[in-house]
Write an enzyme that holds these catalytic residues in place. Structure first.
Site, PDB file in Angstrom:
ATOM      1  CB  CYS A 128      -0.953   0.014   1.189  1.00  0.00           C
ATOM      2  SG  CYS A 128      -2.176  -1.308   1.140  1.00  0.00           S
ATOM      3  CG  HIS A 170      -6.634   1.671   0.158  1.00  0.00           C
ATOM      4  ND1 HIS A 170      -5.470   2.224  -0.349  1.00  0.00           N
ATOM      5  CD2 HIS A 170      -6.237   0.666   0.997  1.00  0.00           C
ATOM      6  CE1 HIS A 170      -4.427   1.592   0.154  1.00  0.00           C
ATOM      7  NE2 HIS A 170      -4.864   0.637   0.967  1.00  0.00           N
TER       8      HIS A 170
END
Length: 365
Positions: A83, A319
């Site tokens: 991420c 996200h």
């Protein structure tokens, strides 16, 4: 020492997995960003550095260069730090400039969860340490740091209201490069009664004593974001205004059972190394993968919510893994231009496997 500055920042709208961008591969999704950010500066670009997590593999950065129509001489490098990949790409570009490896980079990330060829996730950690899914890891953080469901729901509602207020006030529009006919984040197609959803939502990862729900967690998304990073003198020679000046960065590790808390160590170390405190930072952007993570990080670092993700974040908009770190920097780029008296801002993100990354920027006058 050469100084790296961010002179432009853009992102695509963020789509839901299986939504508007469901058939758009990542290199096609990101190509409009390269065309936008390279305008007037194509001859100076040394390389494109992009983060990507869920595929399809290969060098997506170079593929995107070729898709965008940039000169064949412009190379590309793709990074996977889970991420934090998009923020790592920006960090890497800044350090390259400091080290005199180059003077002009487009750096960021792209993710297409919709077109990913991988049916499952990669391994994050060896079994002997524990390899929890990210939702279970979010529960681990909540339990270890005493983050109740109410604390998570209260933050999720705050973030949701901030995101919708930002959308209504047009604060996101300067960030966005239109893709096809899409020019707003897909989450804003329809407003929800989040307060009611938060009350009704049940734990989805730890059924018995869980606190993490679908309503206080982010979605799975498609999107891309990138910034134009230049050596400061070169930027001024091209009449491009520096907005954020790279100051320093740190990456650090924690136990893979608790990746959501990893920004704490990274931020703490970064501030200590630079002789700064939380009070010295005007704005923080920390990725909102789960409300439990944000509440725990804010609690452990004593970050007031008034400084944290002030225009909303991933709990509402989504996200897109490899792009999210670059979205944080893009948000800071525009926030500091709307405010006066800013001196330092900071972007941070935690990653699967227990990796935290934090980047400190000075705000140029």
């Amino acid at each position: 020492m050469k100084r790296a500055v961010v002179v432009q920042a853009k992102r695509t709208p963020i789509g839901k997995k299986g939504g508007t961008f469901r058939d758009i591969e990542p290199h096609i999704l990101a190509a409009p960003l390269l065309r936008e950010l390279s305008t007037g500066i194509t001859s100076e670009i040394d390389e494109i550095i992009f983060g990507n997590v869920v595929g399809p593999g290969g060098n997506i950065a170079r593929l995107t260069v070729l898709e965008s129509g940039l000169p064949l001489s412009v190379t590309g490098m793709t990074i996977d730090r889970q991420c934090s990949a998009g923020l790592e790409a920006i960090r890497t570009a800044c350090h390259f400039i400091q080290g005199k490896a180059g003077s002009c980079y487009i750096a960021g990330g792209v993710e297409s969860a919709s077109t990913s060829p991988f049916p499952g996730r990669a391994r994050f950690s060896p079994d002997r340490l524990g390899d929890p899914d990210m939702g279970v890891a979010a529960e681990n953080v909540a339990q270890k740091y005493g983050i109740t469901k109410k604390m998570q729901d209260d933050y999720a509602l705050l973030s949701y209201k901030r995101s919708w207020n930002s959308f209504r006030e047009g604060l996101y529009q300067p960030e966005i490069v239109e893709v096809g006919e899409m020019n707003i984040d897909e989450c804003f197609y329809k407003e929800r009664d989040l307060e009611k959803l938060l009350k009704r939502a049940k734990p989805i990862f730890c059924k018995e004593a869980g606190t993490v729900t679908a309503a206080n967690s982010c979605g799975i998304n498609d999107g891309a974001a990138a910034v134009l990073v230049m050596e400061e003198k070169l930027a001024k020679e091209h009449n491009m205004k520096p907005v954020l000046r790279f100051a320093d960065s740190i990456v650090s590790g924690v136990h893979p059972d608790y990746p959501g808390i990893s920004p704490v160590r990274a931020i703490h170390s970064l501030l200590n190394r630079n002789g700064l405190s939380i009070k010295d930072i005007d704005l923080f952007e920390i990725n909102e993968a789960f409300a439990s993570k944000i509440v725990a990080c804010a609690q452990e670092l004593s970050i007031p919510y008034e400084k944290l993700n002030v225009s909303g974040g991933a709990l509402t908009t989504g996200h897109p893994y490899g792009a999210s770190g670059a979205i944080l920097v893009t948000r800071l780029f525009y926030e500091v231009q709307r405010r006066k008296g800013m001196k330092y801002v900071l972007a941070s993100i935690g990653s699967a496997g227990g990796v935290g990354l934090a980047v400190l920027f000075e705000v140029t006058e």
